[in-house]
Design an enzyme around this catalytic site. Structure first.
Site, PDB file in Angstrom:
ATOM      1  N   HIS A 201      -2.487  51.078  74.501  1.00 30.18           N
ATOM      2  CA  HIS A 201      -2.709  51.953  75.654  1.00 30.18           C
ATOM      3  C   HIS A 201      -3.770  53.004  75.327  1.00 30.18           C
ATOM      4  CE1 HIS A 201       0.456  50.546  78.325  1.00 30.18           C
ATOM      5  NE2 HIS A 201       1.313  50.539  77.318  1.00 30.18           N
TER       6      HIS A 201
ATOM      7  N   ASP B 269       1.139  48.018  81.555  1.00 31.08           N
ATOM      8  CA  ASP B 269       2.555  47.815  81.843  1.00 31.08           C
ATOM      9  C   ASP B 269       2.632  47.534  83.330  1.00 31.08           C
ATOM     10  OD1 ASP B 269       3.074  48.501  79.209  1.00 31.08           O
ATOM     11  OD2 ASP B 269       3.759  50.518  79.677  1.00 31.08           O
TER      12      ASP B 269
ATOM     13  N   GLU C  66       9.196  43.857  75.318  1.00 37.88           N
ATOM     14  CA  GLU C  66       9.089  44.568  76.604  1.00 37.88           C
ATOM     15  C   GLU C  66       8.472  43.621  77.624  1.00 37.88           C
ATOM     16  OE1 GLU C  66       6.672  48.012  75.720  1.00 37.88           O
ATOM     17  OE2 GLU C  66       8.342  49.055  74.754  1.00 37.88           O
TER      18      GLU C  66
ATOM     19  N   HIS D  95       4.989  44.736  79.227  1.00 32.89           N
ATOM     20  CA  HIS D  95       3.863  45.183  78.408  1.00 32.89           C
ATOM     21  C   HIS D  95       2.963  44.016  78.009  1.00 32.89           C
ATOM     22  CE1 HIS D  95       1.974  47.973  75.496  1.00 32.89           C
ATOM     23  NE2 HIS D  95       1.834  46.883  74.756  1.00 32.89           N
TER      24      HIS D  95
END
EC number: 3.4.13.22
Length: 188
Positions: A105, A112, A169, A172
């Site tokens: 990020h 996301d 996740e 992600h």
């Protein structure tokens, strides 16, 4: 067009995304507003392949909701202050020692996302966003079959255009189809 280095504002390239940056509100794991605005920035190439994915999803009757993209180093430091646990929050980089960059990020090379129907209602997924439990994993079988099916479909499309899913996740994705750039602290 709003640009900062390799970063572009996603809605300047394509306005058919739902932007709901969770860290621009207190509706996140910190309970605090971390970002100054809901403007969604990401690496230009990352934005281009996300648009390709969005177009595939749209043909199947879905929209893409972006919950996080570029994140300033200072925001990552704030996350670490709130929850200093390597199992849930990435440790902020020591920029004085960092020589090799990877997609994160912090350089706008991760997103996301989730999917919604065409009216904006979120599809069922294995867990809530930022769920720090095993239910967030793409491999967890302890979640609803429909949630796993939706996450698997999203993963397949995202990987087809150049992203790589993070197994812990479901939301992600790393842009692994472009050269990583340096991390930044541009404030959004």
């Amino acid at each position: 067009m709003n640009e900062k280095g390799n970063l572009v504002r996603l809605l300047d390239l394509d306005d058919d995304f739902i932007i709901d940056l969770k860290y621009a509100t207190a509706d996140n794991f910190t309970g605090q507003k971390i970002y100054n605005s809901n403007d969604c920035y990401m690496d230009r190439h990352t934005a281009e392949i996300l648009i390709r994915a969005k177009n595939i999803f749209a043909k199947d009757g879905y929209r893409v909701k972006v919950m996080d993209a570029y994140r300033p180093i200072s925001a990552q430091e704030k996350f670490w202050q709130i929850l200093p646990d390597d199992n849930f929050v990435a440790r902020p980089p020591d920029m004085a020692k960092l020589k090799v960059f990877r997609p994160t990020h912090l350089n706008g090379l991760c997103v996301d996302v989730t999917l919604t129907d065409m009216t904006g209602k979120e599809l069922e997924m294995p867990s809530a966003f930022d769920d720090f439990s095993e239910k967030a994993s793409l491999l967890c079988q302890e979640t609803s079959e429909q949630g796993r099916k939706n996450a698997a479909y999203m993963k397949a499309v995202m990987e087809r255009v150049g992203f790589q899913a993070y197994k812990n996740e479901w939301w992600h994705f790393y842009d692994v189809s472009t050269e990583p750039t340096p991390f930044m602290n541009f404030q959004i």
